[in-house]
Scaffold this motif. Sequence first.
Motif, PDB file in Angstrom:
ATOM      1  N   MET A 251       0.799  -1.221   0.000  1.00 53.13           N
ATOM      2  CA  MET A 251       0.000   0.000   0.000  1.00 53.13           C
ATOM      3  C   MET A 251       0.835   1.277   0.000  1.00 53.13           C
ATOM      4  N   VAL A 254       1.897   2.495  -3.424  1.00 48.64           N
ATOM      5  CA  VAL A 254       0.717   3.006  -4.128  1.00 48.64           C
ATOM      6  C   VAL A 254       0.401   4.418  -3.667  1.00 48.64           C
ATOM      7  N   GLU A 255       0.451   4.632  -2.359  1.00 53.52           N
ATOM      8  CA  GLU A 255       0.183   5.972  -1.818  1.00 53.52           C
ATOM      9  C   GLU A 255       1.223   6.969  -2.298  1.00 53.52           C
ATOM     10  N   LYS A 257       3.076   6.847  -5.086  1.00 52.62           N
ATOM     11  CA  LYS A 257       2.897   7.140  -6.507  1.00 52.62           C
ATOM     12  C   LYS A 257       1.680   8.031  -6.739  1.00 52.62           C
ATOM     13  N   SER A 258       0.619   7.791  -5.982  1.00 54.63           N
ATOM     14  CA  SER A 258      -0.574   8.626  -6.104  1.00 54.63           C
ATOM     15  C   SER A 258      -0.273  10.062  -5.697  1.00 54.63           C
TER      16      SER A 258
END
Length: 536
Positions: A251, A254-255, A257-258
């Motif tokens: 996770m 992902v955070e 990159k977001s």
Amino acid sequence: MPNSSLLQWLSLVGSIWLQSLNGTNTNFPAYSSQLKQLLSMSQLQLNNLAFASDAGKLFGWLSGIAAIYLPLWVVLFIGAILGLIGYGVQYLFITNQISSVSYIYLFLLTLLAGNSICWINTVCYVATIKNFPLDRQVAVGITTSYLGLSGKIYTDFVNAFYSSPTERANAYLLFNSIFPLIVCVICAPIVREINVQKSRSMQGGFILMFFITVGTGIYAIIGSFGSVSSRLSPVKNLIGMGVFLIAPIVMIPVEEKSREAVKSWFRRETTKVHNNTCATEVINLGVVEKHGVMKQEDHVQEDVMISDNDDHEVQEEIGLKEEIGVKLMVKRVEFWLYFLVYFFGATIGLVFLNNLGQIAESRGFSGTSSLVSLSSSFGFFGRLLHSLLDYFFSRSKYMLSRPASIVALMAPMAASFLLLLNPTNLALYLSTAVIGICTGAITSIAVTTTTELFGAKHFSVNHNVVVTNIPIGSFVYGYLAALVYREEAGVDGDGKCMGIECYKRTFILWSSLCFLGTFLALALFVRTRKFYSQRL
């Protein structure tokens, strides 16, 4: 090449995995009764082994010194190898794969295994403190909370693959020897010091980590109750815990990159607006050049001001009382108050948890593994609770200081020992949960209290000196408890004591000492009140 922010998070996840499997001493109660029976030991001899596990902390300062002069990965593997030898030889002996080992050698092996924990803990502390200079309290709190979960994780592994008491005792020693080494091999490349930029862009990552960590704790507590966990097979229960442990490594990127995508989009949109504005306002090249020079100078001055403000905010955010070494630290009244508060609080809680197997057996309670899982899970939440409150309310005028928080935790722990005078299983469950959560919270608070009162520069040595109270307390409290146990058993040391009387006087003594520690914590609060009030 990953950015420094992503490397920071990877180091945090690596520390979490290390801590999750580094609390090998927390599962001692789960197999202590079998060990006592298998080796025909007296209660005093068994207590000495529990003390030996904690006595390894007396030499924990060696890992602190090593962390100053050696690469962190070297310190990490020293700890893993010490654990492999300490627990591995015991496993070979208890499974009859090597000739008999004398009791003194068994004691030394247990001491060596206990010391191995200090080396891995030191690496996690040092890496986390240096990689999160602005948020080190909450980062350390998250990683240390997983240390409290070790007992639950090891119990899940044992439940998944073994059933008989003898096999389970053997399995704990086997897993204790090899699991820390395996996770050290995996985490050594990522648990290291990162050249970080002092940025305040970590909020999204910490909020995500809190959600994952709270979910892990809830799952652990639910799985600790036999009536609930029996609906899941042991293997499925273990897989569920594994999913929660793997979640951060999935996770967090992902955070990251977001967040980077959002920043890039915002930067592009801002540039378009700025270019359009400049195109409509520019009149001639001279004005443009003049404007450009002025703009550049303004940016330089603004960057200098921001840099100065950031440095000031870093110092203010860290909130150190002073930077002192161990020689000066032991001369301070605050140190001895702090040392005794720990000695009369968290250390008694740890001794109780070490003796949980014998306490449960004396009360006729057979579900020792569920108690170990319960104390481990609530200890996990105790460590995490401090981090949650610190992160979201650290600047609130209603937030308690560290010493005041310890005062608030000591009182219910003292009451819980009195509750244990009630012979019911419900009283045993409730007391174990309360003592677990209070002990875990105080242990977590102690890490940040050491840095705040005595500085971060010499933390690796200073904190290892502070926790020397644990083996001292383990010997004193455990030895007295064993003497009472033997006296109540009514025989010369080899008998088994059954009934509430086995630990009645011990619980009263521990409760009284906890109340004494509460008043000492109050004295520490008074002496440090001015310092903590200035930080708000």
